[in-house]
Design an enzyme around this catalytic site. Structure first.
Site, mmCIF file in Angstrom:
data_model
loop_
_atom_site.group_PDB
_atom_site.id
_atom_site.type_symbol
_atom_site.label_atom_id
_atom_site.label_comp_id
_atom_site.label_asym_id
_atom_site.label_seq_id
_atom_site.Cartn_x
_atom_site.Cartn_y
_atom_site.Cartn_z
ATOM 1 N N LYS A 45 0.814 -1.159 0.263
ATOM 2 C CA LYS A 45 -0.086 -0.007 0.105
ATOM 3 C C LYS A 45 0.954 1.249 0.065
ATOM 4 O O LYS A 45 1.764 1.188 0.847
ATOM 5 C CB LYS A 45 -0.920 -0.165 1.178
ATOM 6 C CG LYS A 45 -1.546 1.367 1.571
ATOM 7 C CD LYS A 45 -2.711 1.679 0.503
ATOM 8 C CE LYS A 45 -3.286 3.078 0.839
ATOM 9 N NZ LYS A 45 -4.304 3.368 -0.178
ATOM 10 N N CYS A 129 -1.971 10.049 -6.226
ATOM 11 C CA CYS A 129 -3.090 9.868 -5.502
ATOM 12 C C CYS A 129 -3.983 10.963 -5.659
ATOM 13 O O CYS A 129 -3.677 12.227 -5.298
ATOM 14 C CB CYS A 129 -2.683 9.581 -3.958
ATOM 15 S SG CYS A 129 -4.160 9.314 -2.922
ATOM 16 N N THR A 271 -9.316 -3.193 -8.790
ATOM 17 C CA THR A 271 -10.862 -3.298 -8.653
ATOM 18 C C THR A 271 -11.003 -4.978 -8.604
ATOM 19 O O THR A 271 -11.620 -5.538 -7.667
ATOM 20 C CB THR A 271 -11.331 -2.728 -9.584
ATOM 21 O OG1 THR A 271 -11.328 -1.403 -9.313
ATOM 22 C CG2 THR A 271 -13.047 -2.951 -9.227
#
Ligand SMILES: O=C1NC(=O)NC(C(=O)O)N1
Length: 310
Positions: A45, A129, A271
């Site tokens: 992450k 981001c 996703t």
């Protein structure tokens, strides 16, 4: 049956598949599941200097055609991921460390710590981001991006890569590539991050579906595949000396094939991994092998980067 083995920056991988930063990789147990899975590599992450709770929930919503998220970089802080990277078995599969410091100074501190750790992990610098309020994406500010890269490339000195936002105009592809090509140790480019600041509306409730930023969030899934393929191919054409990692819209072996055809060397899954879990890597490899067999390809290099034009 067709061989999926490939190499990335001279490292061998069983196959070109891995997670997208942010998905199934915030906690050690999740990363362990990726290492145990048939993914060819894994990425952590995106980390910030210190631990972050991230944005208020609801902040992720799966949709019929993909997802919308405004997580806001919830993560355990950079030391947690450096510790994980220090314990990883690099003989098993490569590990990437994604870094998304909230300032140039934070990025330099994290990158220096990663360099001091002298680990075989690959640095993926996240310049894209879209979900931290008040923090514009460096990837959309070419002067800031150039400054970030000048300082990080010099400080890190080792090969690294960047995670870019999607671009939608040839002048942006040209300007971004011109900047990236200036940095010899910028070895790879990951295209794309989510398509930022989409707005999904629930008709029944007449409301947004995520809380942060009045419902504006990054789009993933089927919505973004053509844009992801375009960015992979645009940078594949413009940055011949660099390796492209494709990310965006992958949920089948056919999508993996298309990313590879467009010029990707590795392909990340976001996703669809979030919804299906790490077993997706078995399905994607099976589907990719079947498609390759049908087309008479025995190795990835038989077709990678060979997209035809009309
Ligand atoms: O780079 C990012 N892309 C996203 O789509 N979401 C996350 C996040 O919000 O943390 N970060």
């Amino acid at each position: 049956s067709p061989e999926l083995a490939t190499t990335f920056l001279e490292q061998p991988l069983d196959n070109p598949l891995m997670n997208a930063a942010g998905v199934w990789c915030t906690l050690a147990a999740q990363l362990d599941a990726l290492v145990e899975s048939s993914a060819g590599a894994a990425v952590t992450k995106s980390c910030t200097l210190s631990r972050r709770d991230g944005n208020p929930e609801p902040r992720y919503r799966a949709l019929p055609l993909g997802s919308i998220n405004s997580m806001g970089l919830p993560n355990e802080g950079h030391v947690y991921y450096l510790d994980y990277a220090a314990c990883h078995d690099y003989e098993r599969k490569p590990l990437f460390v994604s870094v998304s410091g909230l300032s140039l100074d934070d990025n330099l501190t994290i990158v220096a710590a990663l360099r001091e750790a002298v680990l075989p992990a690959f640095l993926e610098l996240n310049l894209s981001c879209p979900n931290v309020e008040g923090k514009p994406q460096p990837g959309y500010d070419f002067e800031a991006m150039d400054q970030f890269l000048a300082e990080v490339a010099t400080a890190y000195r080792r090969p690294f890569g960047v995670k870019l936002p999607p671009y939608f105009d040839f002048v942006h592809f040209d300007n971004a590539a011109e900047i990236l090509n200036r940095y010899d140790n910028l070895a790879f480019i990951t295209c794309i991050n989510s398509i930022g600041n989409g707005l999904v509306i629930d008709t029944e409730s007449e409301s947004t579906v995520i809380r942060p930023k009045d419902g504006f969030g990054g789009l993933g899934g089927d919505y973004v595949l053509p844009t992801a393929l375009a960015n992979v191919n645009a940078f594949h054409r413009r940055c011949p000396g660099k390796t492209i990692i494709g990310c965006g819209g992958v949920s089948t072996g056919e999508h993996v094939f298309q990313h590879l055809l467009a010029g990707a060397t590795l392909v990340q899954v976001g996703t669809a991994l979030h919804e299906e879990g790490p077993s997706i890597f078995d399905r994607l490899q099976k589907e990719l092998r079947e498609l390759m067999a049908k087309k008479g390809y025995t190795r990835i290099e038989d077709f990678r980067g060979r997209l035809k034009t009309l």
